[in-house]
Design a protein around this motif. Structure first.
Motif, PDB file in Angstrom:
ATOM      1  N   SER A 142      -5.388 -11.862  10.489  1.00 25.45           N
ATOM      2  CA  SER A 142      -6.107 -11.629   9.244  1.00 25.45           C
ATOM      3  C   SER A 142      -6.347 -10.133   9.120  1.00 25.45           C
ATOM      4  CB  SER A 142      -7.448 -12.365   9.232  1.00 25.45           C
ATOM      5  OG  SER A 142      -7.215 -13.749   9.195  1.00 25.45           O
ATOM      6  N   LEU A 143      -6.040  -9.619   7.915  1.00 28.17           N
ATOM      7  CA  LEU A 143      -6.048  -8.168   7.739  1.00 28.17           C
ATOM      8  C   LEU A 143      -6.097  -7.895   6.256  1.00 28.17           C
ATOM      9  CD1 LEU A 143      -5.477  -5.748   9.681  1.00 28.17           C
ATOM     10  CD2 LEU A 143      -3.101  -5.915   8.999  1.00 28.17           C
ATOM     11  N   SER A 144      -6.855  -6.863   5.834  1.00 28.89           N
ATOM     12  CA  SER A 144      -6.740  -6.520   4.419  1.00 28.89           C
ATOM     13  C   SER A 144      -6.666  -5.006   4.269  1.00 28.89           C
ATOM     14  CB  SER A 144      -7.908  -7.113   3.629  1.00 28.89           C
ATOM     15  OG  SER A 144      -9.007  -6.253   3.722  1.00 28.89           O
ATOM     16  N   ILE A 145      -5.948  -4.596   3.247  1.00 25.71           N
ATOM     17  CA  ILE A 145      -5.760  -3.170   2.988  1.00 25.71           C
ATOM     18  C   ILE A 145      -6.196  -2.890   1.557  1.00 25.71           C
ATOM     19  CG2 ILE A 145      -4.090  -1.284   2.916  1.00 25.71           C
ATOM     20  CD1 ILE A 145      -2.330  -2.834   4.794  1.00 25.71           C
ATOM     21  N   GLU A 146      -7.125  -1.952   1.411  1.00 22.25           N
ATOM     22  CA  GLU A 146      -7.597  -1.575   0.077  1.00 22.25           C
ATOM     23  C   GLU A 146      -6.552  -0.695  -0.601  1.00 22.25           C
ATOM     24  OE1 GLU A 146     -10.486  -2.692  -1.178  1.00 22.25           O
ATOM     25  OE2 GLU A 146     -10.668  -3.817   0.705  1.00 22.25           O
ATOM     26  N   PRO A 147      -6.587  -0.638  -1.934  1.00 21.56           N
ATOM     27  CA  PRO A 147      -5.711   0.332  -2.601  1.00 21.56           C
ATOM     28  C   PRO A 147      -6.071   1.733  -2.114  1.00 21.56           C
ATOM     29  CG  PRO A 147      -6.705  -1.158  -4.208  1.00 21.56           C
ATOM     30  CD  PRO A 147      -7.377  -1.433  -2.889  1.00 21.56           C
ATOM     31  N   GLY A 148      -5.079   2.527  -1.806  1.00 22.41           N
ATOM     32  CA  GLY A 148      -5.340   3.886  -1.348  1.00 22.41           C
ATOM     33  C   GLY A 148      -5.685   4.003   0.113  1.00 22.41           C
ATOM     34  N   GLU A 149      -5.653   2.904   0.812  1.00 23.29           N
ATOM     35  CA  GLU A 149      -6.008   2.940   2.230  1.00 23.29           C
ATOM     36  C   GLU A 149      -4.747   2.883   3.095  1.00 23.29           C
ATOM     37  OE1 GLU A 149      -9.196   0.714   5.173  1.00 23.29           O
ATOM     38  OE2 GLU A 149      -7.927  -0.541   3.928  1.00 23.29           O
TER      39      GLU A 149
ATOM     40  N   GLY B   4      -3.090   5.465  -4.760  1.00 26.10           N
ATOM     41  CA  GLY B   4      -3.690   4.144  -4.861  1.00 26.10           C
ATOM     42  C   GLY B   4      -2.883   3.009  -4.246  1.00 26.10           C
ATOM     43  N   VAL B   5      -1.798   3.371  -3.565  1.00 25.04           N
ATOM     44  CA  VAL B   5      -0.992   2.339  -2.906  1.00 25.04           C
ATOM     45  C   VAL B   5      -1.642   1.998  -1.561  1.00 25.04           C
ATOM     46  CG1 VAL B   5       1.293   1.874  -1.905  1.00 25.04           C
ATOM     47  CG2 VAL B   5       1.095   3.223  -4.012  1.00 25.04           C
ATOM     48  N   GLY B   6      -1.641   0.727  -1.199  1.00 31.12           N
ATOM     49  CA  GLY B   6      -2.120   0.331   0.124  1.00 31.12           C
ATOM     50  C   GLY B   6      -0.973   0.465   1.112  1.00 31.12           C
TER      51      GLY B   6
ATOM     52  N   ARG C 160      -7.880  15.734   4.071  1.00 34.99           N
ATOM     53  CA  ARG C 160      -7.643  15.430   2.667  1.00 34.99           C
ATOM     54  C   ARG C 160      -8.730  14.556   2.069  1.00 34.99           C
ATOM     55  NH1 ARG C 160      -2.040  14.339   0.379  1.00 34.99           N
ATOM     56  NH2 ARG C 160      -1.089  16.297   0.889  1.00 34.99           N
ATOM     57  N   GLY C 161      -9.455  13.863   2.932  1.00 36.49           N
ATOM     58  CA  GLY C 161     -10.435  12.914   2.418  1.00 36.49           C
ATOM     59  C   GLY C 161      -9.718  11.655   2.008  1.00 36.49           C
ATOM     60  N   THR C 162     -10.478  10.589   1.809  1.00 32.51           N
ATOM     61  CA  THR C 162      -9.830   9.327   1.496  1.00 32.51           C
ATOM     62  C   THR C 162     -10.132   8.914   0.068  1.00 32.51           C
ATOM     63  OG1 THR C 162      -9.905   6.976   1.939  1.00 32.51           O
ATOM     64  CG2 THR C 162     -11.795   8.244   2.677  1.00 32.51           C
ATOM     65  N   SER C 163      -9.176   8.212  -0.522  1.00 26.41           N
ATOM     66  CA  SER C 163      -9.414   7.750  -1.879  1.00 26.41           C
ATOM     67  C   SER C 163      -9.557   6.236  -1.880  1.00 26.41           C
ATOM     68  CB  SER C 163      -8.257   8.154  -2.784  1.00 26.41           C
ATOM     69  OG  SER C 163      -7.125   7.402  -2.420  1.00 26.41           O
ATOM     70  N   ALA C 164      -9.730   5.674  -0.645  1.00 25.85           N
ATOM     71  CA  ALA C 164      -9.837   4.227  -0.557  1.00 25.85           C
ATOM     72  C   ALA C 164     -10.923   3.733  -1.506  1.00 25.85           C
ATOM     73  CB  ALA C 164     -10.157   3.812   0.873  1.00 25.85           C
ATOM     74  N   GLY C 165     -10.540   2.839  -2.389  1.00 21.26           N
ATOM     75  CA  GLY C 165     -11.466   2.447  -3.451  1.00 21.26           C
ATOM     76  C   GLY C 165     -12.080   1.086  -3.207  1.00 21.26           C
ATOM     77  N   VAL C 166     -12.727   0.561  -4.233  1.00 25.15           N
ATOM     78  CA  VAL C 166     -13.265  -0.791  -4.128  1.00 25.15           C
ATOM     79  C   VAL C 166     -12.472  -1.703  -5.057  1.00 25.15           C
ATOM     80  CG1 VAL C 166     -15.604  -0.347  -3.361  1.00 25.15           C
ATOM     81  CG2 VAL C 166     -15.014  -0.015  -5.764  1.00 25.15           C
TER      82      VAL C 166
ATOM     83  N   LEU D 201       9.805   4.535  -2.493  1.00 29.92           N
ATOM     84  CA  LEU D 201       8.611   5.154  -3.087  1.00 29.92           C
ATOM     85  C   LEU D 201       8.760   5.364  -4.585  1.00 29.92           C
ATOM     86  CD1 LEU D 201       7.504   7.672  -0.335  1.00 29.92           C
ATOM     87  CD2 LEU D 201       6.680   5.364  -0.799  1.00 29.92           C
ATOM     88  N   SER D 202      10.007   5.427  -5.074  1.00 29.58           N
ATOM     89  CA  SER D 202      10.173   5.678  -6.505  1.00 29.58           C
ATOM     90  C   SER D 202      10.090   4.384  -7.304  1.00 29.58           C
ATOM     91  CB  SER D 202      11.512   6.377  -6.761  1.00 29.58           C
ATOM     92  OG  SER D 202      12.565   5.525  -6.374  1.00 29.58           O
ATOM     93  N   SER D 203       9.917   3.246  -6.612  1.00 26.14           N
ATOM     94  CA  SER D 203       9.875   1.986  -7.357  1.00 26.14           C
ATOM     95  C   SER D 203       8.466   1.650  -7.833  1.00 26.14           C
ATOM     96  CB  SER D 203      10.424   0.860  -6.473  1.00 26.14           C
ATOM     97  OG  SER D 203       9.553   0.640  -5.377  1.00 26.14           O
ATOM     98  N   GLY D 204       7.526   2.576  -7.632  1.00 30.44           N
ATOM     99  CA  GLY D 204       6.156   2.347  -8.091  1.00 30.44           C
ATOM    100  C   GLY D 204       5.471   1.193  -7.380  1.00 30.44           C
ATOM    101  N   PRO D 205       5.467   1.214  -6.046  1.00 33.66           N
ATOM    102  CA  PRO D 205       4.931   0.076  -5.297  1.00 33.66           C
ATOM    103  C   PRO D 205       3.407  -0.008  -5.339  1.00 33.66           C
ATOM    104  CG  PRO D 205       5.473   1.845  -3.790  1.00 33.66           C
ATOM    105  CD  PRO D 205       5.910   2.303  -5.150  1.00 33.66           C
ATOM    106  N   ARG D 206       2.890  -1.194  -5.016  1.00 36.28           N
ATOM    107  CA  ARG D 206       1.440  -1.349  -4.864  1.00 36.28           C
ATOM    108  C   ARG D 206       1.081  -1.396  -3.389  1.00 36.28           C
ATOM    109  NH1 ARG D 206       0.149  -5.941  -9.275  1.00 36.28           N
ATOM    110  NH2 ARG D 206       2.357  -6.398  -9.153  1.00 36.28           N
ATOM    111  N   VAL D 207       2.072  -1.832  -2.605  1.00 34.69           N
ATOM    112  CA  VAL D 207       1.889  -1.887  -1.155  1.00 34.69           C
ATOM    113  C   VAL D 207       3.133  -1.276  -0.522  1.00 34.69           C
ATOM    114  CG1 VAL D 207       1.745  -3.421   0.851  1.00 34.69           C
ATOM    115  CG2 VAL D 207       0.513  -4.002  -1.262  1.00 34.69           C
TER     116      VAL D 207
END
Ligand SMILES: Nc1ncnc2c1ncn2[C@@H]1O[C@H](COP(=O)(O)OP(=O)(O)OP(=O)(O)O)[C@@H](O)[C@H]1O
Ligand SMILES: [Mg+2]
Length: 520
Positions: free
Chosen positions: A296-303, A470-472, A265-271, A435-441
């Motif tokens: 320590s950990l970080s997740i980009e939107p879409g990642e 775009g959800v992490g 599918r390819g990734t949409s991980a953004g900046v 998933l229907s609550s429009g999450p960011r993470v």
């Protein structure tokens, strides 16, 4: 394709001996569904017999009939060839049939030994002696290699240990026919292997084991024969030695299975700002010991970041700190750059964190409420209070209808209680709500546990779609294939620490296995 399947057990040459237990033409209806439709099935003495089928195919229902929990509308049960009629589980127990349920039923505040004894003293009158009981329990545990700490309270035990207590309870009460409903969904791979060797011992000692699972390789490894159910009907019974996982999967769903992976599918991980950031997070576990150490950990939107590790290495605590269900002893968590108030579940929800917990029936859903009520559990506070209660109900019901359709929740209607749903459909309710609550993470802990092949595929697709929007996604799973399949990056947890962060394409399963064992 149906022609290639052996006839239902009972007509084949291999079953000349009298079956230990048999169902003949069992039909069980619920309002709006025929859960079992003329099911004929039998299991031999000393046999491990697997029941296979999609979520909602009727496996648990059949077993509930076999153990006297449900009365069939039609058909007959036989034990050792003789017709029996069970009015309650107690009658089934007297005939030696016991079931370990999909959702365990232990008393949490009591010890393991007390739970084994519970309900057992009845009818023994003066011959009952707790000391003798404890000795018997220890002997049975030893015979089948199922060590437990008899004094530990149930709430202190892992799900795997709790299950052992349930199995011991059945064996000590004289189980000859033991039904295990999806026993491995709560187990680590190691615990599952242990269970299988115990199961083989039991079969060798002359017990009959009926075993439900969605994991085809383990079904192949542990069972002698496999009966496949589809929509309440027996499709056929096969010998494990004469089939393979692809064939089984196709019989279950009735068509071929294909799956798309993350790479395709390819990734949409953004900046930009990370969707989720953990900085030096430490936390204490239930037993008072440090369970997370400076993570320590970080997740980009879409990642999608996968957490690999053997269960018990901090996964649960990690999910809980992000979901606001556990305090931090050090460190900070940020959602899209904003600090998250730690240990506050409402704050986590409000800042856009969706959570699919490992323990669905316990913390995920409210089993005694309807589908509709479960779907609005989280959004309820945010609903406009100016609306009258009736309007709100109507709205909840409409929304439930729409979500049931979108997430393929199979039930007679939105007012069906969640505890009446099949295991896979419970998970769909949870996913629909989160998933229907429009999450960011999205924090997903073992999201495909207990799901059948096509439901698993559906959930994985949902996770990929969620990331695409775009959800992490923080994906915690013991299934290495799942992680390798879906994750953009993999963090390995060992002893509460992140011991490495790798890309799926740059690592082998063996390397990951070593990291998970703390050896790399
Ligand atoms: N107590 C009940 N009341 C109403 N409907 C029920 C009840 N128990 C089961 N059903 C329905 O009967 C059907 C079969 O459910 P069952 O639990 O037997 O499926 P299953 O094969 O065990 O699925 P899973 O793999 O998801 O556990 C489902 O449609 C379910 O919703
Ligand atoms: Mg079931």
């Amino acid at each position: 394709m149906d022609a290639a399947v052996a006839p239902p057990a009972g007509e084949s040459a291999a079953t000349a001996a009298v079956a230990a237990v048999a169902a003949v033409g069992i039909t069980k209806r619920f309002p709006g569904v025929v859960a079992n439709n003329g099911v004929t099935f039998e299991a031999q003495t000393g046999e491990v017999h697997a029941l296979l089928g999609e979520n909602g195919a009727g496996k648990t229902t059949l077993c509930n009939v076999l153990t006297g929990l449900y009365k069939p509308d039609e058909g007959e049960l036989r034990v050792d060839g003789l017709p029996v009629r069970f009015r309650s589980p107690r009658d089934a127990h007297a005939a030696g049939i016991f079931m370990v349920h999909q959702h365990l039923k232990l008393v949490e505040s009591m010890s393991a030994a007390e739970n084994v004894v519970l309900g057992w003293s009845r009818g023994r009158g003066l011959r009952f002696s707790p000391r003798r009981v404890e000795r018997e329990v220890a002997e049975v545990a030893e015979q089948y290699q199922m060590a437990i700490d008899p004094d530990a309270k149930i709430w202190q035990l892992s799900l795997g240990e709790r299950q052992r207590v349930e199995i011991l309870k059945a064996l000590c009460r004289g189980a000859r026919i033991l039904i295990l409903d999806e026993p491995t969904t709560v187990l680590t791979p190691q615990e599952a292997d242990q269970l299988f060797s115990s199961v083989r011992e039991m079969a060798a000692a002359g017990s009959t084991i009926i075993f439900i699972s969605h994991k085809l390789p383990e079904v192949m490894a542990v069972s002698n024969r496999i009966t496949i159910l589809r929509k309440g009907v027996v499709i056929g019974t096969l010998k494990a030695a004469e089939t393979d996982t692809t064939t089984l999967a196709e019989f279950m769903v009735g068509h071929e299975i294909t799956e798309q992976s993350r790479a395709e599918r390819g990734t949409s991980a953004g900046v930009g700002r990370p969707a989720l950031e953990l900085q030096d997070v430490s936390a204490v576990g239930d037993l008072g010991l440090e369970a997370l150490h400076e993570v320590s950990l970080s997740i980009e939107p879409g990642e999608i970041v996968g957490i690999a590790g053997v269960s018990g290495n901090g996964q649960r605590e990690l999910a809980e700190v992000v979901a606001g269900l556990r305090r931090l002893s050090r460190g900070a968590i940020r959602v899209e750059g904003e600090p998250l108030l730690p240990g506050d579940a409402r704050a986590a929800i409000d800042s856009g964190i969706a959570y699919i917990p490992e323990d669905r029936m316990g913390t995920g859903v409210a089993p005694n409420l309807s589908i509709a009520d479960n779907l609005i559990l989280k959004s309820y506070r945010g609903e406009s209070l100016r609306l009258g209660p009736l309007v709100r109900r109507k709205r909840a019901s409409l929304r439930a209808h729409e979500l049931m359709k979108r997430f393929d929740i199979r039930a007679p209607g939105p007012h069906t209680l969640v505890r009446q749903l099949s295991g896979g459909n419970v998970q769909r309710v949870l996913l629909a709500r989160e998933l229907s609550s429009g999450p960011r993470v999205l924090v997903a802990a073992s999201p495909t546990r207990g799901l059948d092949v096509s439901a698993t595929q559906g959930v994985r697709k949902m996770l990929l779609d969620t990331a695409q929007r775009g959800v992490g996604v923080l994906l915690i799973s013991e299934d290495l294939d799942e992680i390798l399949h879906l994750a953009d990056r993999i963090a390995v947890l060992y002893g509460g620490r992140v011991v490495g962060i790798v890309k799926p394409a740059e690592v082998t399963r063996e390397q990951l296995g070593l990291m998970m064992a703390g050896a790399a």
